[in-house]
Scaffold this motif. Structure first.
Motif, PDB file in Angstrom:
ATOM      1  N   SER A   1       0.872  -1.175   0.000  1.00  0.00           N
ATOM      2  CA  SER A   1       0.000   0.000   0.000  1.00  0.00           C
ATOM      3  C   SER A   1       0.909   1.225   0.000  1.00  0.00           C
ATOM      4  CB  SER A   1      -0.929   0.010   1.220  1.00  0.00           C
ATOM      5  OG  SER A   1      -0.180  -0.006   2.415  1.00  0.00           O
ATOM      6  N   PHE A   2       0.417   2.315  -0.549  1.00  0.00           N
ATOM      7  CA  PHE A   2       1.227   3.527  -0.629  1.00  0.00           C
ATOM      8  C   PHE A   2       0.291   4.720  -0.730  1.00  0.00           C
ATOM      9  CE2 PHE A   2       4.012   6.781  -2.206  1.00  0.00           C
ATOM     10  CZ  PHE A   2       5.253   6.463  -1.684  1.00  0.00           C
ATOM     11  N   ALA A   3       0.409   5.623   0.213  1.00  0.00           N
ATOM     12  CA  ALA A   3      -0.447   6.806   0.229  1.00  0.00           C
ATOM     13  C   ALA A   3       0.302   7.946   0.904  1.00  0.00           C
ATOM     14  CB  ALA A   3      -1.738   6.519   0.988  1.00  0.00           C
ATOM     15  N   LEU A   4      -0.083   9.157   0.559  1.00  0.00           N
ATOM     16  CA  LEU A   4       0.411  10.312   1.297  1.00  0.00           C
ATOM     17  C   LEU A   4      -0.472  10.444   2.525  1.00  0.00           C
ATOM     18  CD1 LEU A   4       2.651  12.418   0.958  1.00  0.00           C
ATOM     19  CD2 LEU A   4       0.907  13.990   0.114  1.00  0.00           C
ATOM     20  N   GLU A   5       0.120  10.250   3.689  1.00  0.00           N
ATOM     21  CA  GLU A   5      -0.647  10.268   4.935  1.00  0.00           C
ATOM     22  C   GLU A   5      -0.189  11.444   5.790  1.00  0.00           C
ATOM     23  OE1 GLU A   5      -1.517   6.153   6.543  1.00  0.00           O
ATOM     24  OE2 GLU A   5       0.146   5.728   5.183  1.00  0.00           O
ATOM     25  N   ARG A   6      -1.127  12.322   6.059  1.00  0.00           N
ATOM     26  CA  ARG A   6      -0.795  13.532   6.799  1.00  0.00           C
ATOM     27  C   ARG A   6      -1.201  13.372   8.259  1.00  0.00           C
ATOM     28  NH1 ARG A   6      -2.660  15.039   1.629  1.00  0.00           N
ATOM     29  NH2 ARG A   6      -1.261  16.479   0.518  1.00  0.00           N
ATOM     30  N   GLY A   7      -0.201  13.474   9.119  1.00  0.00           N
ATOM     31  CA  GLY A   7      -0.449  13.337  10.544  1.00  0.00           C
ATOM     32  C   GLY A   7      -0.061  14.592  11.302  1.00  0.00           C
ATOM     33  N   ILE A   8      -0.227  14.534  12.616  1.00  0.00           N
ATOM     34  CA  ILE A   8       0.110  15.660  13.485  1.00  0.00           C
ATOM     35  C   ILE A   8       1.043  15.182  14.586  1.00  0.00           C
ATOM     36  CG2 ILE A   8      -0.815  17.300  15.173  1.00  0.00           C
ATOM     37  CD1 ILE A   8      -3.297  17.562  13.458  1.00  0.00           C
ATOM     38  N   MET A   9       2.119  15.932  14.784  1.00  0.00           N
ATOM     39  CA  MET A   9       3.121  15.629  15.789  1.00  0.00           C
ATOM     40  C   MET A   9       3.246  16.795  16.767  1.00  0.00           C
ATOM     41  SD  MET A   9       4.698  12.655  15.226  1.00  0.00           S
ATOM     42  CE  MET A   9       5.000  11.411  13.980  1.00  0.00           C
ATOM     43  N   ALA A  10       3.908  16.522  17.888  1.00  0.00           N
ATOM     44  CA  ALA A  10       4.220  17.558  18.879  1.00  0.00           C
ATOM     45  C   ALA A  10       5.710  17.490  19.190  1.00  0.00           C
ATOM     46  CB  ALA A  10       3.404  17.335  20.153  1.00  0.00           C
ATOM     47  N   PRO A  11       6.311  18.590  19.644  1.00  0.00           N
ATOM     48  CA  PRO A  11       7.732  18.557  20.003  1.00  0.00           C
ATOM     49  C   PRO A  11       8.019  17.482  21.050  1.00  0.00           C
ATOM     50  CG  PRO A  11       6.941  20.815  19.920  1.00  0.00           C
ATOM     51  CD  PRO A  11       5.723  19.940  19.794  1.00  0.00           C
ATOM     52  N   LYS A  12       9.193  16.888  20.963  1.00  0.00           N
ATOM     53  CA  LYS A  12       9.606  15.858  21.916  1.00  0.00           C
ATOM     54  C   LYS A  12       9.498  16.383  23.348  1.00  0.00           C
ATOM     55  CE  LYS A  12      11.208  11.891  20.208  1.00  0.00           C
ATOM     56  NZ  LYS A  12      10.668  10.586  20.652  1.00  0.00           N
ATOM     57  N   GLY A  13       8.951  15.527  24.222  1.00  0.00           N
ATOM     58  CA  GLY A  13       8.837  15.904  25.620  1.00  0.00           C
ATOM     59  C   GLY A  13       7.509  16.531  25.995  1.00  0.00           C
ATOM     60  N   THR A  14       6.591  16.640  25.019  1.00  0.00           N
ATOM     61  CA  THR A  14       5.260  17.166  25.333  1.00  0.00           C
ATOM     62  C   THR A  14       4.572  16.199  26.294  1.00  0.00           C
ATOM     63  OG1 THR A  14       5.086  18.235  23.160  1.00  0.00           O
ATOM     64  CG2 THR A  14       3.038  17.857  24.372  1.00  0.00           C
ATOM     65  N   PRO A  15       4.010  16.689  27.407  1.00  0.00           N
ATOM     66  CA  PRO A  15       3.392  15.801  28.401  1.00  0.00           C
ATOM     67  C   PRO A  15       2.301  14.919  27.795  1.00  0.00           C
ATOM     68  CG  PRO A  15       3.639  18.011  29.288  1.00  0.00           C
ATOM     69  CD  PRO A  15       3.978  18.100  27.833  1.00  0.00           C
ATOM     70  N   LYS A  16       2.202  13.697  28.309  1.00  0.00           N
ATOM     71  CA  LYS A  16       1.241  12.733  27.786  1.00  0.00           C
ATOM     72  C   LYS A  16      -0.193  13.255  27.856  1.00  0.00           C
ATOM     73  CE  LYS A  16      -0.315   7.927  28.164  1.00  0.00           C
ATOM     74  NZ  LYS A  16      -1.752   8.260  28.112  1.00  0.00           N
ATOM     75  N   GLU A  17      -0.534  13.953  28.944  1.00  0.00           N
ATOM     76  CA  GLU A  17      -1.907  14.429  29.061  1.00  0.00           C
ATOM     77  C   GLU A  17      -2.229  15.480  27.992  1.00  0.00           C
ATOM     78  OE1 GLU A  17       0.510  16.628  32.326  1.00  0.00           O
ATOM     79  OE2 GLU A  17       0.416  14.622  31.405  1.00  0.00           O
ATOM     80  N   VAL A  18      -1.210  16.226  27.566  1.00  0.00           N
ATOM     81  CA  VAL A  18      -1.404  17.213  26.503  1.00  0.00           C
ATOM     82  C   VAL A  18      -1.553  16.498  25.155  1.00  0.00           C
ATOM     83  CG1 VAL A  18      -0.354  19.150  25.268  1.00  0.00           C
ATOM     84  CG2 VAL A  18      -0.181  19.012  27.759  1.00  0.00           C
ATOM     85  N   ILE A  19      -0.698  15.498  24.922  1.00  0.00           N
ATOM     86  CA  ILE A  19      -0.804  14.687  23.708  1.00  0.00           C
ATOM     87  C   ILE A  19      -2.197  14.073  23.608  1.00  0.00           C
ATOM     88  CG2 ILE A  19       0.005  12.575  22.569  1.00  0.00           C
ATOM     89  CD1 ILE A  19       2.091  14.663  22.294  1.00  0.00           C
ATOM     90  N   ASP A  20      -2.645  13.472  24.714  1.00  0.00           N
ATOM     91  CA  ASP A  20      -3.944  12.796  24.715  1.00  0.00           C
ATOM     92  C   ASP A  20      -5.086  13.789  24.487  1.00  0.00           C
ATOM     93  OD1 ASP A  20      -2.712  10.380  25.139  1.00  0.00           O
ATOM     94  OD2 ASP A  20      -3.070  10.337  27.301  1.00  0.00           O
ATOM     95  N   MET A  21      -4.939  14.994  25.041  1.00  0.00           N
ATOM     96  CA  MET A  21      -5.984  15.999  24.837  1.00  0.00           C
ATOM     97  C   MET A  21      -6.112  16.363  23.363  1.00  0.00           C
ATOM     98  SD  MET A  21      -6.197  19.987  26.015  1.00  0.00           S
ATOM     99  CE  MET A  21      -5.019  20.405  24.720  1.00  0.00           C
ATOM    100  N   TRP A  22      -4.976  16.663  22.727  1.00  0.00           N
ATOM    101  CA  TRP A  22      -5.026  17.029  21.314  1.00  0.00           C
ATOM    102  C   TRP A  22      -5.475  15.852  20.455  1.00  0.00           C
ATOM    103  CZ3 TRP A  22      -5.847  21.503  19.721  1.00  0.00           C
ATOM    104  CH2 TRP A  22      -5.256  22.635  20.298  1.00  0.00           C
ATOM    105  N   ALA A  23      -5.053  14.646  20.819  1.00  0.00           N
ATOM    106  CA  ALA A  23      -5.501  13.465  20.073  1.00  0.00           C
ATOM    107  C   ALA A  23      -7.016  13.328  20.153  1.00  0.00           C
ATOM    108  CB  ALA A  23      -4.821  12.211  20.620  1.00  0.00           C
ATOM    109  N   GLY A  24      -7.574  13.604  21.322  1.00  0.00           N
ATOM    110  CA  GLY A  24      -9.027  13.544  21.485  1.00  0.00           C
ATOM    111  C   GLY A  24      -9.743  14.593  20.665  1.00  0.00           C
ATOM    112  N   ILE A  25      -9.178  15.786  20.599  1.00  0.00           N
ATOM    113  CA  ILE A  25      -9.779  16.865  19.801  1.00  0.00           C
ATOM    114  C   ILE A  25      -9.736  16.501  18.315  1.00  0.00           C
ATOM    115  CG2 ILE A  25      -9.454  19.254  19.035  1.00  0.00           C
ATOM    116  CD1 ILE A  25      -8.547  19.896  21.916  1.00  0.00           C
ATOM    117  N   ILE A  26      -8.604  15.971  17.869  1.00  0.00           N
ATOM    118  CA  ILE A  26      -8.473  15.564  16.465  1.00  0.00           C
ATOM    119  C   ILE A  26      -9.454  14.437  16.148  1.00  0.00           C
ATOM    120  CG2 ILE A  26      -6.927  14.576  14.732  1.00  0.00           C
ATOM    121  CD1 ILE A  26      -6.286  17.481  15.533  1.00  0.00           C
TER     122      ILE A  26
END
Length: 326
Positions: A250-275
């Motif tokens: 399989s091959f596709a252009l897949e656009r994701g979202i990242m955060a700077p290294k060291g971003t707290p897990k609760e912040v990552i999870d919050m943005w993941a939930g919003i997305i």
């Protein structure tokens, strides 16, 4: 009667206290960010595919009931690497996110940058735009099986357009590895040049997608041999997947979202939930489909594992052709 009224009042008071406690607990569960609106750095020019698609995500989030908003900020330059460097150096406080796709891997393997997906913490994978193996209208084959057989019988004779070192290069490297066919890769500067070459018959094969090539595929000026996706596209229901035809790729252009290294897990999870909430929104789904792009959500853990698998596949073929050395 008085006791009954007191009981009712007591029950109401207890309910109000419970509701207040739940509301306070919910508010405490939302991380405190030093911003009201986070920036999503898109490392390409305004009007490009990534900026257009994430502008739709931004609009959807702005219409949702969320603790924070998201604003797309374009930082073009250095083939996407200028914005990547800026995002990677940003404070890991949840106020900076980064739009990423597989060009991060190709830039790393080419030595243009010293990190790829591994330079960030994964938030979510969001969109998927599968590639279609397209052939010129006068190509001497009409299916992916016929193309592979022809290429094996005539090694190095079937031409395919690619921008060397980019994702458009790697689709052919991976296809050759998966099928054993030997193609002749012809370099072009960009997508428009490759499309024009395919339409004119200057090359025999080109990777296209529904967003950019549907009118040509429907008109038959480009033959759709197969789609490099797990499922057929509803706009091209008669085009089989590679996997249907026994090619495990399989091959596709897949656009994701990242955060700077060291971003707290609760912040990552919050943005993941919003997305995730945005991806589940029917209005966004309809808008993305109109752009020829699908939505495929992967949360932080799944996206982390998936990006590693992506990198490993790209690295293997880059080593084989001498592009990259460990």
């Amino acid at each position: 009667m008085l006791n009954s009224r007191l009981s009712i009042l007591g029950a109401v008071a207890a309910s109000l206290m419970m509701a207040s406690s739940v509301a306070q607990a919910a508010s405490h569960s939302v991380p405190k960010l030093p911003c009201e609106t986070a920036q999503l750095i898109v490392p390409w020019k305004p009007g490009g595919g990534t900026q257009v698609l994430y502008a739709l995500v931004e609009k959807t989030i702005s219409e949702m009931d969320t603790p924070y908003n998201l604003k797309v900020v374009t930082v073009p330059g250095q083939g996407g690497n200028k914005g990547a460097k800026q995002a990677a150096k940003a404070a890991p406080d949840g106020c900076t996110l980064f739009a990423i796709h597989q060009s991060a891997i190709t830039s790393f393997l080419n030595g243009r940058i010293d990190f790829h997906y591994n330079g960030f913490d994964a938030v979510a994978n969001v969109t998927i735009t599968p590639d279609i193996i397209g052939a010129a209208g006068d190509a001497p084959f009409n299916s992916i099986e016929e193309m592979v057989a022809y290429a094996k019988a005539n090694p190095g004779q079937v031409t395919a357009g690619a921008t060397f070192g980019s994702t458009s290069h790697f689709i052919w490297l991976l296809l050759q590895k998966a099928t054993g066919a030997e193609l002749k890769l012809v370099p072009y500067d960009g997508t428009a040049e490759r499309m024009n070459a395919l339409l004119s018959g200057a090359i025999t094969l080109g990777a296209v997608n529904v967003a950019s090539g549907l009118k040509h595929l429907e008109a038959g000026t480009i033959k759709a041999l197969a789609i490099a996706n797990d499922d057929r596209d509803p706009k091209l229901p008669n085009t089989p997947t590679l996997k249907e035809r026994g090619i495990n790729m399989s091959f596709a252009l897949e656009r994701g979202i990242m955060a700077p290294k060291g971003t707290p897990k609760e912040v990552i999870d919050m943005w993941a939930g919003i997305i995730k909430q945005a991806v589940d929104n029917p209005s966004l789904q309809k808008a993305m489909a109109a752009k020829g792009t699908g939505l495929r959500y992967q949360g932080p853990a799944e996206f982390t594992a998936y990006s590693k698998d992506l990198y490993d596949a790209y690295e293997a073929v880059a080593i084989e052709i001498g592009m990259y050395k460990k």
